[in-house]
Design a protein around this motif. Structure first.
Motif, PDB file in Angstrom:
ATOM      1  N   ILE A 168       0.937  -1.181  -0.083  1.00  0.00           N
ATOM      2  CA  ILE A 168      -0.017   0.140  -0.024  1.00  0.00           C
ATOM      3  C   ILE A 168       0.673   1.348  -0.053  1.00  0.00           C
ATOM      4  O   ILE A 168       1.777   1.357   1.170  1.00  0.00           O
ATOM      5  N   LEU A 169       0.648   1.947  -1.046  1.00  0.00           N
ATOM      6  CA  LEU A 169       1.498   3.287  -0.927  1.00  0.00           C
ATOM      7  C   LEU A 169       0.615   4.539  -0.663  1.00  0.00           C
ATOM      8  O   LEU A 169      -0.645   4.533  -1.084  1.00  0.00           O
ATOM      9  N   SER A 170       1.193   5.423   0.120  1.00  0.00           N
ATOM     10  CA  SER A 170       0.215   6.303   0.394  1.00  0.00           C
ATOM     11  C   SER A 170       1.162   7.834   0.926  1.00  0.00           C
ATOM     12  O   SER A 170       2.351   7.480   0.803  1.00  0.00           O
ATOM     13  N   ASP A 171       0.446   8.814   0.977  1.00  0.00           N
ATOM     14  CA  ASP A 171       1.356  10.110   1.340  1.00  0.00           C
ATOM     15  C   ASP A 171       0.732  10.480   2.639  1.00  0.00           C
ATOM     16  O   ASP A 171      -0.318   9.945   3.057  1.00  0.00           O
ATOM     17  N   TRP A 172       1.507  11.250   3.358  1.00  0.00           N
ATOM     18  CA  TRP A 172       1.082  11.576   4.970  1.00  0.00           C
ATOM     19  C   TRP A 172       1.329  13.092   5.075  1.00  0.00           C
ATOM     20  O   TRP A 172       2.227  13.518   4.870  1.00  0.00           O
ATOM     21  N   TYR A 173       0.184  13.610   5.692  1.00  0.00           N
ATOM     22  CA  TYR A 173       0.216  15.058   6.306  1.00  0.00           C
ATOM     23  C   TYR A 173       0.240  15.096   7.801  1.00  0.00           C
ATOM     24  O   TYR A 173      -0.434  14.291   8.418  1.00  0.00           O
ATOM     25  N   HIS A 174       0.957  15.991   8.159  1.00  0.00           N
ATOM     26  CA  HIS A 174       0.805  16.322   9.641  1.00  0.00           C
ATOM     27  C   HIS A 174      -0.183  16.994  10.198  1.00  0.00           C
ATOM     28  O   HIS A 174      -0.635  16.944  11.296  1.00  0.00           O
ATOM     29  N   ASN A 175      -0.743  17.987   9.353  1.00  0.00           N
ATOM     30  CA  ASN A 175      -2.112  18.879   9.535  1.00  0.00           C
ATOM     31  C   ASN A 175      -3.133  17.692   9.768  1.00  0.00           C
ATOM     32  O   ASN A 175      -3.282  16.619   9.318  1.00  0.00           O
ATOM     33  N   THR A 176      -4.153  18.198  10.485  1.00  0.00           N
ATOM     34  CA  THR A 176      -5.392  17.359  10.903  1.00  0.00           C
ATOM     35  C   THR A 176      -6.179  17.591   9.533  1.00  0.00           C
ATOM     36  O   THR A 176      -6.085  18.702   8.777  1.00  0.00           O
ATOM     37  N   THR A 177      -7.112  16.671   9.536  1.00  0.00           N
ATOM     38  CA  THR A 177      -7.955  16.762   8.243  1.00  0.00           C
ATOM     39  C   THR A 177      -8.966  18.073   8.303  1.00  0.00           C
ATOM     40  O   THR A 177      -9.159  18.787   7.344  1.00  0.00           O
ATOM     41  N   TYR A 178      -9.104  18.304   9.668  1.00  0.00           N
ATOM     42  CA  TYR A 178      -9.904  19.636   9.767  1.00  0.00           C
ATOM     43  C   TYR A 178      -9.300  21.026   9.488  1.00  0.00           C
ATOM     44  O   TYR A 178      -9.826  21.886   8.905  1.00  0.00           O
ATOM     45  N   GLU A 179      -7.854  20.892   9.792  1.00  0.00           N
ATOM     46  CA  GLU A 179      -6.915  22.135   9.524  1.00  0.00           C
ATOM     47  C   GLU A 179      -7.033  22.115   7.820  1.00  0.00           C
ATOM     48  O   GLU A 179      -7.126  23.257   7.374  1.00  0.00           O
ATOM     49  N   THR A 180      -6.764  21.127   7.310  1.00  0.00           N
ATOM     50  CA  THR A 180      -6.632  20.854   5.763  1.00  0.00           C
ATOM     51  C   THR A 180      -7.794  21.563   5.198  1.00  0.00           C
ATOM     52  O   THR A 180      -7.923  22.316   4.449  1.00  0.00           O
ATOM     53  N   ALA A 181      -8.847  20.829   5.493  1.00  0.00           N
ATOM     54  CA  ALA A 181     -10.306  21.325   5.090  1.00  0.00           C
ATOM     55  C   ALA A 181     -10.518  22.767   5.291  1.00  0.00           C
ATOM     56  O   ALA A 181     -11.165  23.562   4.265  1.00  0.00           O
ATOM     57  N   THR A 182     -10.092  23.546   6.345  1.00  0.00           N
ATOM     58  CA  THR A 182     -10.181  24.720   6.760  1.00  0.00           C
ATOM     59  C   THR A 182      -9.726  25.558   5.950  1.00  0.00           C
ATOM     60  O   THR A 182     -10.111  26.860   5.283  1.00  0.00           O
TER      61      THR A 182
END
Lengths: 572, 572
Positions: A168-182
């Protein structure tokens, strides 16, 4: 006579055994039940500690292994405290069960905290598939995994290998999904940016320098490189899936060639690559033989392509048994191809053809052609992604229910455009947002009709930038008729379509400044998303909805109801 | 004769005017409509940037100002992406509208993203109230505000002042609510800990030392101290509400005495304090006269009491016009009382009595007495808070709907205990978790019966620690009959009850190792929470549910349905 009788008896016996076996084989299709608890867990997948969404404590989630024809039953309990969930079974066509497609806003009301919802569907085709959240930006938080469907006992793949392995390949963010969506939904717009890490089987290695060990700890065993242990001389089928939020990737194993044999559950006419380009939402099987120096380990690497990278390459260890799997190879990891070698990417896309003997021939002509111009736009100051200048939104009432129950007011009944003056659009100029709108409109396709989709790429709102978009269709596989550079020409380019041996897929890249042509038969009653698999693009409108044959859809489970205007069916 | 007629005419005219005015006054009760969009926003309330839940962009939310008798209509649209929401109108009894109480699991299904829900209720009593999220740990993310209800025109308060001012006190965490919830619900247990900041009207000052300016910026105007600007010689009514997640506070204004006149919407027999103790969920009005040296500013401060503090005191500026409101006072902020001066706290609790002329006399005897022993427990290894060794859980189906519709299987029909051998329990020993269970059981109270609640504090699972708990009752006000130290004695202590002039409140502290006795009439048909207002304690089971007279409840709006087992009422 006795001899003849004995022979006949023997033949009869053999026949009986064979029939029994056959019956046994047919009866092998069975229910496979899974009980999943979805929760937030502290994870250090790339050494940096953050909350991830887990299934039974695991991020990525467990693999669903089944046999062709099995019925999969997944009881999903949401323990995300305040957050809903919906899980899409990517590549599973959901024939007869469109309500189990797991798409918020389309097939079901999301599962609320404390609730249990049951997904039930048949895996009617062998191959490598995936599942993932289809709710907000939740996939980005780690809710994904693999589905592997094997052939019935006694049926063989048209290629041979010794062992099966999952990647499984994926990328990873340290922000929360709520921060990103905002950030994405704000004025000024704040782009999610390149990921902090690339993960192979849920493991990455972020540089922790300058961070407290409680936040980021390079020696955390959770973020040791994952390893693929092989026995010298053996051949491995690697089932590779990309669940990235954003990144297009190149995957390679140092000094080992790979033979591509499967794409999105369809057999590929084998071809050999040094690196495999893989776009979010795609799966491939490649065969690799452990035929190199078995006294050392080798690098497995992934690197970002199609976007200027700002993320270190992901690494794992291709480990020759019995060498210690943590022993690093003596070489530097291969850097992978240049990120902007689009030509090489297009060439590999074109190389993927249906395997001889397994070709499904497409209908010769489409009944309808829909040209989708891919652009970025601003609408009321908000940055959006659009098709034909329409940025699509999903209602809070599932469209499948709304259409089946003839509800009004859920979506815009005026259909979106099948084209947008594509003949005159300058795909090399900066998108100028003329007439950009957002809309909840949908495409209604005649049941059983053949539909061509021309995905036309263009420039974004930044000069000299055209992104790549991996497009995924729910509920169907499509034939990939061709890829081209520049502007699609409806009269000329259709002549170049591959109608002889096109691969069938459910996800396909649209390359920068290029076009991709697809054909599919709208033969699966339901309501189906077709969308860019980059999560932020989907979130900001890069999707369309196809309805076809909903009048044939059976009773939708009541558990799919409850949200939005479906409350109007509540009769206490 | 003509003279007499003229006089009679004049009297008639006056009468008509008076009647018209009266009718006019009665008709002044009106609908006040609000349209709220709930969203995540980046905020730097204490200089540290984090996501906060905002109403129309504001954290804390806007004040609802109304007049006694008004109908409040709030259209709440949830734009929290993946998170649901429910808003409780704290102190509003919701007589006739129990479905508008805004409590997830009790009165309604939470509002899903993309949905709009309408709260509608009458504010039938003047005073100072509040609203806040009642969903998961969402209150902690900043979803709260004030409700101020004025008397009808022509009716006066029994005290006078020149101006009205609002003060919202809260505490602030840098963790996300998901991190906190995950920590609290994990083995090993991770306590939320003391808050990073205390906020006065949404402003605190966290030390940014060592942090990047993009993360924490001390010069951000968002975190300037809030100011209360006064004119020398004038008297101010400060309407103070505590919305803390955890902290009990002491509030004071340097060198200015305060006269307490209102508590939770009830007039208090005035008494003067230098500092006001205020517990989460309480409101007070105090009168303060700007009678000090008007050539300087003064500190307004809050500090943590009842728990050993690890949070800097909160500060604001009591600003004498026309001095610059940013000019700091020449003194050091007063440190406030010692955190563990329990005696001083109990004394102030005891000082709060109903104002003469506004006493509502309680029934002389209760029909039922429920003793609730407050303890910490572990259940299956998880840390919980309990009443009588029962840690309560709320179902995913709203109890109000479940009970009204005679649904089965939603909650445990066996009632929780009215006592738990309280006579023999050693409240000074470490809680030993004997027979601890979690349960969805509820208390069913005879309609119109009088119920006494004895809140009995005890030691936690840590030696020599007894916490304070602010207990809040929904749907009712209760009489505060008394506070005591140590073990409550059912025969002796009831004799000490204040039946002469007890204050009515909706929130009341239970002091360490002490008891608090309450009485209320179960005269409001519905299902009502009674719980510790510390959010983490509530989250971990420190609540009970009272049902009374649900058969009299009118039709519950369909918009309250949709979740959990209420889906069984869906009939497409």
């Amino acid at each position: 006579m006795v001899g003849i009788l004995r022979i006949l008896s023997f033949i009869l016996l053999l026949t009986c055994i064979f029939v029994s076996l056959s019956v046994g084989l047919a009866a092998a299709a069975r229910d496979r039940k899974f009980t999943w608890e979805i929760s937030y867990q502290h994870k250090s997948l790339d050494c940096y500690k953050k909350l991830a969404v887990a299934i039974n404590g695991l991020t990525p989630g467990p693999t669903i292994s089944a046999e062709q024809g099995d019925r999969i039953i997944v009881n999903v309990t949401n323990n995300l405290f305040m957050e809903n969930v919906a899980i899409h079974w990517h590549g599973i066509r959901q024939r007869g069960t469109p309500w189990s497609d797991g798409t918020d806003g389309v097939s079901q009301c999301a599962i609320m905290p404390g609730e249990t919802y049951t997904y039930e569907f048949v895996v009617d085709r062998a191959g490598t598939f995936m599942y993932h959240s289809h709710y907000g930006l939740q996939r980005e938080a780690g809710l994904y995994g693999l589905i592997t469907v094997s052939l019935p006992v006694g049926v063989s793949e048209p290629f041979s290998y010794d062992f099966d392995r999952e990647i499984i390949l994926s990328d990873w963010y340290h922000n929360t999904t709520y921060e990103t969506a905002t950030d994405l939904a704000s004025i000024p717009f704040l782009w999610v940016g390149e990921p902090q890490s690339l993960l192979i089987n849920g493991r990455g290695n972020y540089s922790c320098s300058g961070l407290a060990a409680s936040v980021c700890n390079s020696t955390n065993p959770e973020c040791l490189p994952s390893n693929l242990t092989v026995i010298s001389g053996k051949t491995y089928r690697l089932r590779i899936a990309s669940l990235t939020s954003l990144s297009a990737l190149s995957f390679q194993i140092e000094d080992h060639e790979m033979t591509v044999v499967e794409a999105d559950g369809h057999y590929v006419e084998p071809f050999v690559v040094n690196n495999l380009y893989i776009y979010s939402g795609e799966t491939y099987s490649v065969l690799v033989t452990a035929n190199q120096n078995s006294s050392r380990n080798y690098w497995t690497t992934i690197n970002v392509v199609s976007r200027q990278p700002n993320t270190p390459n992901g690494i794992a260890i291709f480990n020759y048994d019995p060498i210690d799997y943590q022993k690093l190879p003596p070489t530097n990891p291969p850097p992978g191809p240049l990120w902007n070698d689009t030509k090489s990417q297009v060439n590999q896309s074109r190389a993927i053809k249906a395997r001889q003997g397994f070709i499904v021939t497409p209908p010769k002509k489409p009944d309808r052609v829909i040209v989708l111009l891919n652009t970025q736009n601003t609408i009321d100051g908000y940055v959006r992604w659009s098709l034909n200048n329409v940025s699509h939104t999903l209602p809070s009432t599932p469209l499948l229910i709304a259409i089946k129950e003839n509800m009004t007011g859920v979506f815009d009944p005026n259909p979106p455009p099948d084209d947008n003056d594509s003949a005159n659009y300058d795909i090399y100029s900066v998108a100028n947002n003329t007439n950009s709108v957002s809309s909840s409109s949908i495409y209604r396709l005649q049941f059983n009709s053949t539909v061509d989709i021309i995905l036309q790429n263009a420039n974004t709102m930044t000069a000299n930038v055209s992104e790549s978009h991996p497009w995924h269709l729910h509920g169907h596989d499509f034939w990939v008729l061709g890829y081209g550079e520049g502007k699609f020409n409806l009269s000329r380019d259709t002549e170049t379509y591959n109608l002889a041996d096109p691969i069938m897929k459910n996800t396909v890249p649209l390359h920068p400044y290029g076009w991709t042509a697809l054909r599919f038969k709208a033969d699966n009653p339901g309501v189906w998303l077709f969308h860019c698999h980059i999560e932020a693009h989907f979130f900001l409108g890069m999707l369309v909805v196809f309805e076809s044959g909903v009048e044939q859809v059976g009773d939708i489970p009541l558990s799919n109801y409850g949200c939005g205007q479906t409350k109007s069916f509540i009769k206490p």
